[in-house]
Design an enzyme around this catalytic site. Structure first.
Site, PDB file in Angstrom:
ATOM      1  N   SER A  36      30.652 -33.937   8.664  1.00 14.09           N
ATOM      2  CA  SER A  36      31.656 -33.320   9.553  1.00 14.09           C
ATOM      3  C   SER A  36      31.840 -34.208  10.780  1.00 14.09           C
ATOM      4  O   SER A  36      31.139 -35.214  10.931  1.00 14.09           O
ATOM      5  CB  SER A  36      31.222 -31.906   9.961  1.00 14.09           C
ATOM      6  N   LYS A  41      27.979 -29.717  17.016  1.00  8.62           N
ATOM      7  CA  LYS A  41      27.745 -28.724  15.952  1.00  8.62           C
ATOM      8  C   LYS A  41      26.628 -29.210  15.026  1.00  8.62           C
ATOM      9  O   LYS A  41      25.796 -28.425  14.577  1.00  8.62           O
ATOM     10  CB  LYS A  41      29.028 -28.495  15.134  1.00  8.62           C
ATOM     11  N   ASP A  60      34.920 -38.342   9.161  1.00  4.86           N
ATOM     12  CA  ASP A  60      36.168 -37.582   9.048  1.00  4.86           C
ATOM     13  C   ASP A  60      36.667 -37.750   7.614  1.00  4.86           C
ATOM     14  O   ASP A  60      36.714 -38.889   7.119  1.00  4.86           O
ATOM     15  CB  ASP A  60      37.179 -38.174  10.057  1.00  4.86           C
ATOM     16  N   LYS A  84      42.064 -24.678   9.349  1.00  3.27           N
ATOM     17  CA  LYS A  84      42.344 -23.411   8.648  1.00  3.27           C
ATOM     18  C   LYS A  84      43.036 -22.338   9.491  1.00  3.27           C
ATOM     19  O   LYS A  84      43.242 -21.230   9.002  1.00  3.27           O
ATOM     20  CB  LYS A  84      41.045 -22.856   8.062  1.00  3.27           C
ATOM     21  N   LYS A 126      45.855 -17.871   0.600  1.00  2.54           N
ATOM     22  CA  LYS A 126      47.100 -18.285   1.267  1.00  2.54           C
ATOM     23  C   LYS A 126      47.813 -19.395   0.513  1.00  2.54           C
ATOM     24  O   LYS A 126      48.968 -19.694   0.762  1.00  2.54           O
ATOM     25  CB  LYS A 126      46.813 -18.682   2.711  1.00  2.54           C
ATOM     26  N   TYR A 134      49.652 -23.873   6.303  1.00  3.31           N
ATOM     27  CA  TYR A 134      48.240 -23.905   5.892  1.00  3.31           C
ATOM     28  C   TYR A 134      48.134 -23.642   4.390  1.00  3.31           C
ATOM     29  O   TYR A 134      47.509 -24.408   3.653  1.00  3.31           O
ATOM     30  CB  TYR A 134      47.444 -22.854   6.684  1.00  3.31           C
ATOM     31  N   LYS A 138      46.777 -26.088   1.331  1.00  2.75           N
ATOM     32  CA  LYS A 138      45.654 -25.732   0.453  1.00  2.75           C
ATOM     33  C   LYS A 138      46.111 -25.657  -1.009  1.00  2.75           C
ATOM     34  O   LYS A 138      45.327 -25.905  -1.919  1.00  2.75           O
ATOM     35  CB  LYS A 138      45.018 -24.412   0.909  1.00  2.75           C
ATOM     36  N   VAL A 176      40.484  -9.598  10.281  1.00  4.99           N
ATOM     37  CA  VAL A 176      40.869  -8.330  10.887  1.00  4.99           C
ATOM     38  C   VAL A 176      39.683  -7.494  11.411  1.00  4.99           C
ATOM     39  O   VAL A 176      39.781  -6.886  12.489  1.00  4.99           O
ATOM     40  CB  VAL A 176      41.765  -7.534   9.899  1.00  4.99           C
ATOM     41  N   ARG A 255      53.252 -10.119  10.833  1.00  5.79           N
ATOM     42  CA  ARG A 255      53.543 -11.382  11.523  1.00  5.79           C
ATOM     43  C   ARG A 255      54.198 -12.380  10.566  1.00  5.79           C
ATOM     44  O   ARG A 255      53.997 -12.283   9.350  1.00  5.79           O
ATOM     45  CB  ARG A 255      52.232 -11.987  12.049  1.00  5.79           C
TER      46      ARG A 255
HETATM   47  N1  LIG Z   1      36.756 -18.357   6.392  1.00  4.47           N
HETATM   48  C1  LIG Z   1      37.286 -17.738   5.381  1.00  4.47           C
HETATM   49  O1  LIG Z   1      37.341 -16.495   5.348  1.00  4.47           O
HETATM   50  C2  LIG Z   1      37.838 -18.533   4.217  1.00  4.47           C
HETATM   51  C3  LIG Z   1      38.468 -17.860   3.164  1.00  4.47           C
HETATM   52  C4  LIG Z   1      38.945 -18.606   2.074  1.00  4.47           C
HETATM   53  C5  LIG Z   1      38.795 -19.977   2.050  1.00  4.47           C
HETATM   54  N2  LIG Z   1      38.224 -20.600   3.117  1.00  4.47           N
HETATM   55  C6  LIG Z   1      38.106 -22.067   3.045  1.00  4.47           C
HETATM   56  O2  LIG Z   1      36.722 -22.352   3.115  1.00  4.47           O
HETATM   57  C7  LIG Z   1      36.509 -23.591   3.768  1.00  4.47           C
HETATM   58  C8  LIG Z   1      35.488 -23.415   4.876  1.00  4.47           C
HETATM   59  O3  LIG Z   1      35.952 -22.441   5.798  1.00  4.47           O
HETATM   60  P1  LIG Z   1      35.097 -22.038   7.075  1.00  4.47           P
HETATM   61  O4  LIG Z   1      35.442 -20.646   7.396  1.00  4.47           O
HETATM   62  O5  LIG Z   1      33.678 -22.438   6.868  1.00  4.47           O
HETATM   63  O6  LIG Z   1      35.769 -23.009   8.152  1.00  4.47           O
HETATM   64  P2  LIG Z   1      35.178 -23.491   9.556  1.00  4.47           P
HETATM   65  O7  LIG Z   1      34.079 -22.605   9.990  1.00  4.47           O
HETATM   66  O8  LIG Z   1      36.335 -23.722  10.444  1.00  4.47           O
HETATM   67  O9  LIG Z   1      34.533 -24.903   9.184  1.00  4.47           O
HETATM   68  C9  LIG Z   1      35.318 -26.029   8.902  1.00  4.47           C
HETATM   69  C10 LIG Z   1      34.401 -27.231   8.743  1.00  4.47           C
HETATM   70  O10 LIG Z   1      35.179 -28.374   8.424  1.00  4.47           O
HETATM   71  C11 LIG Z   1      34.838 -29.446   9.321  1.00  4.47           C
HETATM   72  N3  LIG Z   1      36.010 -30.292   9.428  1.00  4.47           N
HETATM   73  C12 LIG Z   1      37.245 -29.970   9.875  1.00  4.47           C
HETATM   74  N4  LIG Z   1      38.053 -31.040   9.816  1.00  4.47           N
HETATM   75  C13 LIG Z   1      37.317 -32.056   9.306  1.00  4.47           C
HETATM   76  C14 LIG Z   1      37.584 -33.411   9.001  1.00  4.47           C
HETATM   77  N5  LIG Z   1      38.794 -33.938   9.212  1.00  4.47           N
HETATM   78  N6  LIG Z   1      36.577 -34.180   8.487  1.00  4.47           N
HETATM   79  C15 LIG Z   1      35.357 -33.659   8.295  1.00  4.47           C
HETATM   80  N7  LIG Z   1      35.043 -32.388   8.553  1.00  4.47           N
HETATM   81  C16 LIG Z   1      36.008 -31.596   9.059  1.00  4.47           C
HETATM   82  C17 LIG Z   1      34.408 -28.736  10.601  1.00  4.47           C
HETATM   83  O11 LIG Z   1      33.545 -29.498  11.419  1.00  4.47           O
HETATM   84  P3  LIG Z   1      34.113 -30.526  12.542  1.00  4.47           P
HETATM   85  O12 LIG Z   1      35.205 -29.793  13.258  1.00  4.47           O
HETATM   86  O13 LIG Z   1      32.922 -30.855  13.347  1.00  4.47           O
HETATM   87  O14 LIG Z   1      34.618 -31.706  11.781  1.00  4.47           O
HETATM   88  C18 LIG Z   1      33.604 -27.575  10.001  1.00  4.47           C
HETATM   89  O15 LIG Z   1      32.335 -28.043   9.618  1.00  4.47           O
HETATM   90  C19 LIG Z   1      37.879 -24.067   4.236  1.00  4.47           C
HETATM   91  O16 LIG Z   1      38.333 -25.015   3.304  1.00  4.47           O
HETATM   92  C20 LIG Z   1      38.745 -22.835   4.192  1.00  4.47           C
HETATM   93  O17 LIG Z   1      40.075 -23.160   3.924  1.00  4.47           O
HETATM   94  C21 LIG Z   1      37.729 -19.919   4.189  1.00  4.47           C
END
Ligand SMILES: NC(=O)c1ccc[n+]([C@@H]2O[C@H](COP(=O)([O-])OP(=O)(O)OC[C@H]3O[C@@H](n4cnc5c(N)ncnc54)[C@H](OP(=O)(O)O)[C@@H]3O)[C@@H](O)[C@H]2O)c1
Length: 335
Positions: A36, A41, A60, A84, A126, A134, A138, A176, A255
Site C-alpha cells: 500500500s 498506516k 502504488d 472506493k 456497484k 466508481y 470496478k 448506512v 441520492r
Molecule cells: N468496504 C466495503 O464494504 C466493500 C464492499 C465491497 C467491495 N469492497 C472492495 O474491497 C476492497 C477493499 O475495501 P476496503 O473497505 O478495505 O477499503 P479501504 O479500507 O479504503 O482500503 C483501501 C486500501 O487500498 C490501499 N490503496 C488505495 N490506493 C492504492 C494504490 N494506488 N496503490 C496501493 N494501495 C492503494 C489503501 O492504502 P493507502 O491509501 O495507504 O495506499 C488501503 O490499504 C476495495 O477494492 C473495495 O472496492 C469493499
C-alpha cells in the site's frame, strides 16, 4: 492451500486487508506481504499485528515496476487496493481510473510476469449495471480479471484469475448503519433516503469466508457472489432505535448514483450464472456449459429460479437476526 505460501495483499492496510491478514495469519502461510502507499498506516499495522511473517511494502499499484518487484516469489495475490468513495471518484474520475482500472491491469501483468498461482480481486455490487464512476471502474476491474484467463497457457502462464463480488460490509466506513448510529448518538434525526430501500447483509467474516473459499476452490475466469439475506432500511432504523433510543427520522430522497435495491447479479448475467449450493458463480459467457460443469465436477446447476439476484427478492433478516448482526459488528455498546 496456504501452507508455506507467500501471499501478497494489495491494499493490505485497509479494513478488508487487515481482516484478511488476521485470517491468513491463522493459517500456515509462510509470509504475507502488505502492499500500500501510506507509511503511517503501515507503521500502525506493523505495531498492532507484531508478527514476523508480515512484510510491509510501500508502493502504488499504478507503478507496474514496483508491483513486479513486490510479487517476486509470490504464490497468491489478493487485490483489495482501490479508491472506493463514490462522490470522490465522481469528482475525480481520472484518479479512479488510474487506480481501479490501470492499477488492476498492472496487478494482472505483474501476476503473469511473476507466475503467481492464483489472484483474487475484490469486486462490489456497484459494478453491476453501474450508475456511478466508481462502479464503472470496478466493472472494468472485474472484466480485466475475468479476461486475463485468456493467457492461461500451462507452458508460459499459470495464474488463475478470479473475482468476488459483494456489497457494503456491515459497519464499513460510509455505510448506512454507522451513519445512523452517529446520527442517533448526536441526538439528530436519522436521514432515510427511501423507506423502500433494501440491502444485502454481509459481515466481514462472511466476506472473508467467501474470499478464502474462492482462492482455494475457484477455477478460472469466474466471479463469485455470496448467498445472503437482506434487510430493509426501515428495519435497521427500528432496530437501532430499540438499541440506542429513538430520535426521529427524515426522508431525504435517493441520492444520484444510488440504487433502491442492491443487485449482485443482473438480468443478463443470470443467463451465465450457476448455483453452487452455498454461493453463486457468474461464468465467463464465452465458456461452454459442458466445460464449466466438468471443471466443477457436475456439482453445480444453472440459476433458474430468479430474474435478478437483488436485495428485494431474497429472504429478509428477521428483526432478531438484524439486532444480533448489529451487536456482533461491535458498532454499539450493548449489555
Ligand atoms: N468496504 C466495503 O464494504 C466493500 C464492499 C465491497 C467491495 N469492497 C472492495 O474491497 C476492497 C477493499 O475495501 P476496503 O473497505 O478495505 O477499503 P479501504 O479500507 O479504503 O482500503 C483501501 C486500501 O487500498 C490501499 N490503496 C488505495 N490506493 C492504492 C494504490 N494506488 N496503490 C496501493 N494501495 C492503494 C489503501 O492504502 P493507502 O491509501 O495507504 O495506499 C488501503 O490499504 C476495495 O477494492 C473495495 O472496492 C469493499
Amino acid at each position: 492451500m496456504f501452507n508455506g505460501k507467500t501471499i501478497l495483499i494489495t491494499g493490505g492496510t485497509g479494513s478488508l486487508g487487515q481482516s484478511l491478514t488476521r485470517r491468513l495469519l491463522s493459517t500456515r502461510a509462510r509470509t504475507i506481504r502488505i502492499f500500500s502507499r501510506n507509511e503511517e498506516k503501515q507503521l500502525e499495522m506493523e505495531t498492532e499485528f507484531n508478527d514476523s511473517r508480515l512484510r510491509f511494502l510501500l508502493g502504488d499499484i499504478r507503478d507496474l515496476n514496483r508491483l513486479d518487484r513486490a510479487m517476486e516469489d509470490v504464490d497468491i495475490v489478493f487485490h483489495a487496493a482501490a479508491l472506493k468513495h463514490v462522490p470522490k471518484i465522481e469528482y475525480n474520475p481520472f484518479e479512479g481510473i488510474k487506480t481501479n482500472v490501470i492499477g488492476s491491469q498492472n496487478v494482472i501483468d505483474a501476476c503473469l510476469n511473476q507466475n503467481v498461482e492464483v489472484s483474487v480481486c475484490i469486486g462490489t455490487d456497484k459494478a453491476v449495471s453501474p450508475l456511478n464512476t466508481y462502479g464503472a471502474t470496478k466493472l472494468l476491474m472485474e472484466k480485466l480479471f475475468v479476461t486475463a484467463n485468456n493467457y492461461l497457457n500451462k507452458e508460459k502462464y499459470r495464474t488463475r484469475f478470479l473475482a468476488v463480488r459483494y456489497g457494503n460490509v456491515v459497519g464499513s466506513s460510509g455505510s448506512v448503519i454507522p451513519k445512523f448510529i452517529e446520527q442517533i448518538k448526536s441526538k439528530k434525526k436519522i436521514t432515510i433516503t427511501d423507506p423502500k430501500m433494501t440491502r444485502f447483509s454481509i459481515t466481514m467474516d462472511q466476506a472473508l469466508d467467501l474470499i478464502i473459499d474462492v482462492a482455494v476452490s475457484g477455477k478460472e475466469s469466474e466471479i463469485y457472489v455470496p448467498k445472503l439475506k437482506a434487510y430493509s432500511i426501515m428495519d435497521v432504523k427500528d432496530t437501532l432505535f430499540e438499541i440506542l433510543g429513538k430520535t426521529g427520522e427524515e426522508i431525504v430522497g435517493i441520492r444520484p448514483g444510488e440504487k433502491l435495491h442492491e443487485i449482485l447479479i443482473n438480468k443478463d448475467e443470470i443467463r451465465s450464472s450457476w448455483d453452487l449450493g452455498d454461493k453463486y458463480m457468474i461464468a465467463n459467457p464465452l465458456k461452454v456449459e459442458s466445460e464449466i460443469k466438468k471443471m466443477h465436477l457436475g456439482k453445480i446447476k444453472k440459476i433458474d429460479d430468479m430474474e435478478t439476484y437483488s436485495s428485494d427478492n431474497v429472504e429478509k433478516l428477521s428483526k432478531a437476526e438484524l439486532k444480533k448482526t448489529i451487536i456482533e459488528s461491535g458498532l454499539v455498546n450493548y449489555n
